[in-house]
Design a protein around this motif. Structure first.
Motif, PDB file in Angstrom:
ATOM      1  N   MET A  42      43.782  29.477  32.810  1.00 31.15           N
ATOM      2  CA  MET A  42      44.080  30.915  32.757  1.00 31.15           C
ATOM      3  C   MET A  42      43.152  31.619  31.771  1.00 31.15           C
ATOM      4  O   MET A  42      42.703  30.994  30.803  1.00 31.15           O
ATOM      5  CB  MET A  42      45.533  31.120  32.318  1.00 31.15           C
ATOM      6  N   PRO A  43      42.911  32.908  31.983  1.00 30.11           N
ATOM      7  CA  PRO A  43      43.279  33.696  33.153  1.00 30.11           C
ATOM      8  C   PRO A  43      42.308  33.455  34.301  1.00 30.11           C
ATOM      9  O   PRO A  43      41.122  33.151  34.081  1.00 30.11           O
ATOM     10  CB  PRO A  43      43.175  35.138  32.640  1.00 30.11           C
ATOM     11  N   LEU A  44      42.790  33.607  35.506  1.00 25.52           N
ATOM     12  CA  LEU A  44      41.977  33.355  36.695  1.00 25.52           C
ATOM     13  C   LEU A  44      41.144  34.593  37.013  1.00 25.52           C
ATOM     14  O   LEU A  44      41.359  35.289  38.007  1.00 25.52           O
ATOM     15  CB  LEU A  44      42.868  32.993  37.881  1.00 25.52           C
ATOM     16  N   THR A  45      40.181  34.848  36.157  1.00 28.51           N
ATOM     17  CA  THR A  45      39.294  35.982  36.389  1.00 28.51           C
ATOM     18  C   THR A  45      38.427  35.707  37.610  1.00 28.51           C
ATOM     19  O   THR A  45      38.159  34.549  37.950  1.00 28.51           O
ATOM     20  CB  THR A  45      38.395  36.221  35.174  1.00 28.51           C
ATOM     21  N   PRO A  46      37.977  36.744  38.282  1.00 26.76           N
ATOM     22  CA  PRO A  46      37.110  36.513  39.440  1.00 26.76           C
ATOM     23  C   PRO A  46      35.887  35.657  39.097  1.00 26.76           C
ATOM     24  O   PRO A  46      35.493  34.782  39.892  1.00 26.76           O
ATOM     25  CB  PRO A  46      36.706  37.927  39.865  1.00 26.76           C
ATOM     26  N   GLN A  47      35.289  35.883  37.928  1.00 23.51           N
ATOM     27  CA  GLN A  47      34.116  35.088  37.561  1.00 23.51           C
ATOM     28  C   GLN A  47      34.468  33.615  37.414  1.00 23.51           C
ATOM     29  O   GLN A  47      33.748  32.733  37.907  1.00 23.51           O
ATOM     30  CB  GLN A  47      33.513  35.611  36.254  1.00 23.51           C
ATOM     31  N   ARG A  48      35.596  33.327  36.754  1.00 23.23           N
ATOM     32  CA  ARG A  48      36.001  31.935  36.548  1.00 23.23           C
ATOM     33  C   ARG A  48      36.290  31.245  37.879  1.00 23.23           C
ATOM     34  O   ARG A  48      35.890  30.092  38.102  1.00 23.23           O
ATOM     35  CB  ARG A  48      37.224  31.888  35.632  1.00 23.23           C
ATOM     36  N   VAL A  49      36.978  31.939  38.765  1.00 21.32           N
ATOM     37  CA  VAL A  49      37.312  31.346  40.061  1.00 21.32           C
ATOM     38  C   VAL A  49      36.052  31.169  40.901  1.00 21.32           C
ATOM     39  O   VAL A  49      35.844  30.119  41.529  1.00 21.32           O
ATOM     40  CB  VAL A  49      38.349  32.226  40.789  1.00 21.32           C
TER      41      VAL A  49
ATOM     42  N   ARG B  85      32.975  30.761  39.954  1.00 17.00           N
ATOM     43  CA  ARG B  85      32.160  29.650  39.432  1.00 17.00           C
ATOM     44  C   ARG B  85      32.761  28.294  39.813  1.00 17.00           C
ATOM     45  O   ARG B  85      32.040  27.356  40.142  1.00 17.00           O
ATOM     46  CB  ARG B  85      32.019  29.750  37.917  1.00 17.00           C
ATOM     47  N   ALA B  86      34.099  28.200  39.752  1.00 16.98           N
ATOM     48  CA  ALA B  86      34.740  26.942  40.132  1.00 16.98           C
ATOM     49  C   ALA B  86      34.492  26.617  41.596  1.00 16.98           C
ATOM     50  O   ALA B  86      34.213  25.456  41.951  1.00 16.98           O
ATOM     51  CB  ALA B  86      36.237  27.025  39.856  1.00 16.98           C
TER      52      ALA B  86
END
Length: 796
Positions: free
Chosen positions: A777-784, A786-787
């Motif tokens: 968390m948080p599931l920011t658009p950038q983090r998601v 990139r994953a």
């Protein structure tokens, strides 16, 4: 802790269970509330704090000359100037172990600052703007020291020390073990490990902190208006810090625009305002700015969670191990060390297995102190056990709902010992979970998910479950003492009937949005057979309600409401004795219905409770030896916590091309025991779920390597708007608690506990087929995004 409390009823409930409109709302919605910042007595001076711009440094000099010359400035004072005003520092009220390290925490730093925002001087001026302007003229020389920000790095050999005198950043270790976890994991067919991060979050209430201290005209006392959840704690602790008799302090919490745990504390600014009002003999006021809230008000969460669970091939859980590393920040505020420990008893969740091992390490960092935040400790526990359950389901190639159903405790209505060694009060977990699965159309969603994947839809559908229970009704004094919490867990109430037959209630709880004035009136109205409109509720003023333990920990109804109920029942019992005397009948022969006493089986004379109240006041014809008036006090200290529970299910869509996660549906089935006002329950759930979703998707208090906040304003810290949240589909089951006469469990924190794991599990469920099985968390658009991109590279 096996004791239960009988649940008597004077008469059938008429008002309890109804959604009466909250009587508190009219003033708040029409702008006629009274907030601390609205209060400015004649002659008030204002405070501004000079705060450290660096995370760790020695203070080598403070030059206040220019600030003293600024227009409107009354005085400028440093920690050294005020050292004689305080007999103690800011206390820690929950030293969880005997060998815990507790740093000295003065209202103004004396020799060293330990986080950005640590206060080093205070400016007093005739206006708030003048005080803030002058504060910028104070020149402080700092000898900057290395800072430690990451809690795991803080434990590494050679890490910078937050408090050099301790020789370590390790604050405490708190263990709990039940059964042989090593043996259980060795026996398991499948062992799954997970590392989950609870990011720091901020309460961000609509109303920031504020305090006004007014010296009394005579008597040497002080009236303190403060935006707090805990006026009784403020009175008792400020008396100890400042060396003032608690009988000389009146603390009033006016309307409070949000607490969320951050106002469950006693802060340096309150102590400073009090000693300066004493020193200057005039009213002193301080109102927090939004940036100060980000720097100097406690943060929530801040943990790294290591989870291990072992199970058989058919999904039967055998054992669980939990290792926490918990961020204390730079100092220990009122409850800082105990927050992570509070969750120790619920990492086993709703699940029945044999071996459990928990350990928590508290760690100092050069950051703002952490403390309570809605769901404190329990939210973190639910997040971890629900994340590891989904990880286990993937390892077993089993549906996550089926895995959970297979391991739930069977229904129980008397205390049951669970893997962590404590006793839950009552529960029917399968009923709540199956109702949530039915409402969300779980099988239909799985079919839709399969169709969309087969069609190559770039917007993936995911379904996530958040089962939870929490130790609510924070109360039992013996249990509190057993975990070294320095506070009793009882609650107090007074109920009295006036000569005209109306009722007044004095409660030790201190509401800040929970609707106590409405709900407490409903409880008393049923006991006394009167209209809720004829019940007035008084609270949040230590002169009116001298005894109380205030509002936090989902305790208000289960403990405070039960105290009100107990006092009302005592009044009703006395009224029955007087009515029997007036009617020349036996108490046992009386019937009490709709506020009227009559002799059962006859059509003879009757007497209303209002007439009884008048007779009790006149006192001319009372039973021999009875005192006049209908009034009673009651102190309630339950034998155990309550254990609310529920199942939250999130349905999300994740756009794999942008990383955006959207919550399409959110279903919550909660069990909070007996419900007094369904509308208030729904409102509490709405707020809690919003906070839980927000932690999952939006909020994070971030810092750079030097300890500088990188989310120091609301331009950088994402608090969602209503448009960022879905509608909530709510339902309830009702399992009465045997630990209090109302059968209530609590609801104020439940929404924040079950929602975060549901949302994160749903997002990972959406992306697991693409190789993404972990997100923090948080599931920011950038983090998601990139994953998804990283997983695609691995698959390619």
């Amino acid at each position: 802790m096996t004791e239960t409390v009988p649940q008597p009823t004077t008469q059938p409930t008429t008002h309890v269970g109804r959604s009466l409109p909250r009587r508190e709302d009219e003033a708040l919605l029409t702008g006629r509330g009274t907030w601390t910042d609205d209060i400015t007595p004649l002659g008030t001076v204002h405070l501004a704090l000079v705060r450290s711009p660096v995370a760790h440094a020695r203070i080598t000099a403070i030059d206040t000359a220019a600030a003293r010359e600024h227009d409107g400035v009354v005085t400028v004072l440093t920690g050294a100037d005020l050292a004689g005003e305080f007999v103690a520092g800011i206390p820690c009220g929950w030293p969880v172990t005997e060998d815990i390290l507790v740093p000295d925490h003065q209202p103004l730093a004396l020799a060293e600052v330990n986080h950005v925002g640590d206060a080093v001087a205070v400016v007093v001026a005739t206006g708030a703007a003048a005080a803030r302007d002058a504060a910028e003229l104070v020149v402080v020389d700092y000898d900057e020291l290395p800072a430690v920000v990451d809690i795991e790095a803080a434990l590494a050999p050679g890490a910078p020390l937050v408090h050099e005198e301790f020789g370590t950043n390790h604050c405490y270790t708190w263990p709990l073990a039940v059964g042989d976890v090593d043996a259980a994991l060795a026996e398991a067919d499948v062992v799954v490990e997970g590392r989950y991060v609870q990011q720091r979050v901020m309460a961000s209430p609509m109303e920031p902190r504020a305090v006004v201290v007014t010296p009394d005209a005579v008597g040497g006392g002080f009236t303190i208006h403060t935006s707090t959840q805990v006026p009784h704690f403020v009175r008792d602790i400020l008396a100890a810090i400042c060396g003032i008799s608690d009988t000389k302090l009146r603390v009033v919490a006016p309307d409070v625009g949000g607490g969320f745990g951050a106002k469950l504390n006693v802060y340096a600014e309150e102590a400073l305002a009090l000693v300066l009002a004493r020193r200057l003999r005039r009213p002193v006021k301080w109102t927090e700015t939004r940036s100060e809230h980000h720097l100097a008000t406690t943060h929530g969460r801040g943990q790294v969670q290591y989870m291990t669970v072992g199970a058989t091939r058919d999904g039967t859980i055998l054992g669980m191990r939990i290792r926490l590393v918990a961020d204390m920040g730079a100092y220990l505020q009122l409850l800082t060390p105990g927050i992570a420990v509070f969750g120790a008893f619920t990492y086993c969740g709703l699940y029945d297995f044999g071996a459990y091992d928990f350990s928590c390490q508290g760690v100092f960092t050069n950051l703002t102190p952490t403390d309570a935040y809605r769901g404190a400790g329990r939210s973190e526990a639910a997040y971890a056990h629900e994340r590891i359950l989904d990880d286990l389901a993937r390892a077993l190639q089993m549906d996550p709902a089926e895995l959970r159903l297979r391991n739930l405790h069977p229904p129980f209505d008397a205390p049951r010992t669970v893997p962590s060694g404590v006793q839950y009060d009552s529960g029917d977990y399968e009923k709540a979970m199956r109702r949530a699965l039915e409402l969300v159309d779980y099988e239909g969603l799985r079919a839709e998910q399969a169709r969309r994947r087969a069609a190559g839809d770039p917007v993936e559908l995911g379904v996530g479950i958040g089962n939870f229970t929490e130790s609510g009704g924070l109360s039992p004094s013996k249990v509190a003492a057993g975990v070294r919490l320095q506070s009793g867990g009882w609650e107090a109430a007074t109920v009295r009937m006036t000569t005209a037959g109306r009722a007044e209630v004095v409660t030790g709880t201190s509401p800040h949005g929970q609707g106590h004035e409405t709900a407490w009136a409903q409880i008393v109205a049923d006991s006394l057979g009167i209209d809720p409109a004829d019940v007035e509720v008084f609270h949040s003023d230590t002169m009116i309600a001298p005894f109380g333990r205030d509002t936090y920990g989902s305790r208000s109804l289960a403990v405070g409401g039960s105290a009100v109920y107990g006092a009302a029942e005592k009044v009703a019992d006395k009224a029955r004795k007087i009515a029997a005397h007036l009617l020349e009948a036996s108490e046992d022969d009386l019937r009490f219905t709709g506020g009227v006493f009559s002799v059962a089986g006859t059509s003879g004379p009757s007497v209303t409770i209002q007439e009884v109240a008048g007779a009790a006041s006149l006192a001319a014809d009372l039973p021999e030896g009875m005192e006049p008036n209908l009034t009673a006090d009651h102190h309630f200290d339950p034998p155990n916590f309550t254990w609310p529970f529920g199942t939250h299910i999130a349905v999300v869509e994740v756009d794999t091309e942008t990383g955006r996660t959207s919550v399409r549906r959110f279903v919550a089935v909660d069990d909070c025991g007996r419900i007094v006002n369904p509308q208030i329950v729904d409102g509490q759930l709405h707020g809690g779920i919003a906070q839980g979703i927000s932690q999952a998707l939006y909020e994070e208090a971030t810092f750079d390597e030097a300890g500088q906040p990188t989310a120091a304003t609301l331009a950088d810290y994402a608090v969602p708007a209503a448009s960022d949240l879905p509608g909530f589909e709510l339902d309830q089951t009702v399992t009465l608690s045997p630990t209090n006469p109302l059968g209530a469990k609590g609801i104020g924190e439940s929404g924040a506990i079950g929602s975060s794991p549901a949302v994160v599990n749903a997002a990972i469920d959406a992306l697991a087929a693409r190789g993404v099985t972990h997100l923090d968390m948080p599931l920011t658009p950038q983090r998601v995004w990139r994953a998804v991109a990283d997983a695609a590279k691995v698959i390619a």
